[in-house]
Design a protein around this motif. Sequence first.
Motif, PDB file in Angstrom:
ATOM      1  N   VAL A 172       4.741   6.813  -0.603  1.00 28.38           N
ATOM      2  CA  VAL A 172       4.536   6.445  -2.134  1.00 28.38           C
ATOM      3  C   VAL A 172       3.863   5.462  -2.146  1.00 28.38           C
ATOM      4  N   ASP A 173       2.580   5.218  -3.261  1.00 28.71           N
ATOM      5  CA  ASP A 173       1.828   4.297  -3.409  1.00 28.71           C
ATOM      6  C   ASP A 173       2.830   3.431  -4.627  1.00 28.71           C
TER       7      ASP A 173
ATOM      8  N   ASP B 232       2.151   7.143  -7.229  1.00 27.51           N
ATOM      9  CA  ASP B 232       1.743   8.457  -6.715  1.00 27.51           C
ATOM     10  C   ASP B 232       2.434   8.859  -5.238  1.00 27.51           C
ATOM     11  N   VAL B 233       2.627  10.256  -4.912  1.00 26.75           N
ATOM     12  CA  VAL B 233       3.130  10.389  -3.790  1.00 26.75           C
ATOM     13  C   VAL B 233       1.958  10.982  -2.994  1.00 26.75           C
ATOM     14  N   ALA B 234       1.689  10.463  -1.704  1.00 27.14           N
ATOM     15  CA  ALA B 234       0.811  10.499  -0.949  1.00 27.14           C
ATOM     16  C   ALA B 234       0.333  11.905  -0.446  1.00 27.14           C
TER      17      ALA B 234
ATOM     18  N   LEU C 125       0.576  -1.304  -0.008  1.00 26.93           N
ATOM     19  CA  LEU C 125      -0.106  -0.113   0.087  1.00 26.93           C
ATOM     20  C   LEU C 125       0.889   1.408   0.027  1.00 26.93           C
ATOM     21  N   ARG C 126       2.007   1.364   0.791  1.00 25.20           N
ATOM     22  CA  ARG C 126       2.672   2.561   1.099  1.00 25.20           C
ATOM     23  C   ARG C 126       4.076   2.153   1.231  1.00 25.20           C
ATOM     24  N   VAL C 127       4.997   3.023   0.771  1.00 30.64           N
ATOM     25  CA  VAL C 127       6.557   2.952   0.818  1.00 30.64           C
ATOM     26  C   VAL C 127       7.039   4.076   1.420  1.00 30.64           C
ATOM     27  N   THR C 128       7.630   3.966   2.507  1.00 28.06           N
ATOM     28  CA  THR C 128       8.441   5.402   2.942  1.00 28.06           C
ATOM     29  C   THR C 128       9.845   5.019   2.873  1.00 28.06           C
ATOM     30  N   ALA C 129      10.713   5.965   2.789  1.00 24.38           N
ATOM     31  CA  ALA C 129      12.202   5.741   2.539  1.00 24.38           C
ATOM     32  C   ALA C 129      13.030   7.017   3.120  1.00 24.38           C
TER      33      ALA C 129
END
Length: 418
Positions: A410-411, A416-418, A214-218
């Motif tokens: 990010v999805d 797309d950037v949330a 669902l979401r990726v953060t880095a």
Amino acid sequence: MRDTSRTIGAVIIGAGERGVYFIGSRIAEAANGTPLRIVGVQDLLPDRTRLAAAHLDALYAEAGVAHRVAVFDGLDAALAHPDVDLAIVTTHTDNHRQPVERAVAAGKRVYLDKPISVTLEDALAISEAESQSGQPIMMGFTRRYEQPWIESVELARSGRIGTPRMVLLRSVIPYTRYLQLWHRTGARSGGALNDKGSHHFDVLNWIAAGARPLRVTATGGRSGIFAPDPDAPERCRDCDRDCPYRRHETLIDRFEGVARVPNASWVDAAAPDDRNDTCVYRPGADIDDHAVVTVQYDSGLVATLFFTIFGPWSEDQETLEIIGDSGRLRMERHSGDIDLVERHGHARSVIRHPDPDRGSSHYGADRALVRHLLRFMKGERPPVGVAEGVASLRLVRAAQLSLANAGTPVDPMSGDVA
């Protein structure tokens, strides 16, 4: 089903270390026990192609097998050869699409090394080529062929630690070589997070067992450890500085058996993309060297990659930890040991893997890969393929976009950037 009563011929497209000195060498070493044969080698560099063929000829001779490896002048000649059944594509990552599409069009089966590509456009084109051919493409995510990783995922799915809730994949491998080879530019390799991290994101998806990310953060990026120095020498060969990153002299190079240059084509090469000892401080590199990436799946699983290419060499440089709601497992890649805790801590055991192949390249994974290649050519579906390659690249691209946007989620499916 192919006729397996005859020799199965393969051509290596891209005569670098991975294609020739790992996969090709393992095929040649196993010549007495498999009908797989390297028919020929093709590369854009004539001297590298010639020296690669000579290397493989020597391995066949050592195995007592009368076989000679051809040198192909171009891709068309390689794919038109009547004895070629399989194309082993190990070119630079930004050049995966064309040889795959042309090999498929020529009716050849395809092995494609990781990562699938640099761009999602190329990855989807490779997927379309596979779909049009009606034949699967086999990919080379090596952890899918290493028994400790396979058993770790099976244990996580078996219920012995309960439902997996969290994953930590820790990769502290001193791969400063990414700044010394063609990988140093993102346009060619997609960066370290693509070349090495593609393995790791595939593992996270493998553990997630079909759950949707669902979401990726880095967070992370470029540490400044390798700040560009315009006065640095072009390459290690011509340098007399006291440097811990000197190519072919580092501990990781010695451990992985690459403490010598495979052949003179790397030593004599003038272009940075063709040599393998560019100074890590030379201007022009644009790749990230560390990141902490978290992926949240729709199943509730939270998976984190702790990644750097400048860590010190050590025996626990890559570990996998999976936490379930009643236990946990921790696997150390170097030893292959799995530390398993079950029943809320009431049971603990260590699972060991005394695999006789572990002393070979990629902890024995490349020998297992060769065995899978033979089964693949007999009609068996490969352990990992294009769909997994695309899924891994989606996480890579999402992580890189999050890095560029100060850790914004990010999805990975839409980009797309949330």
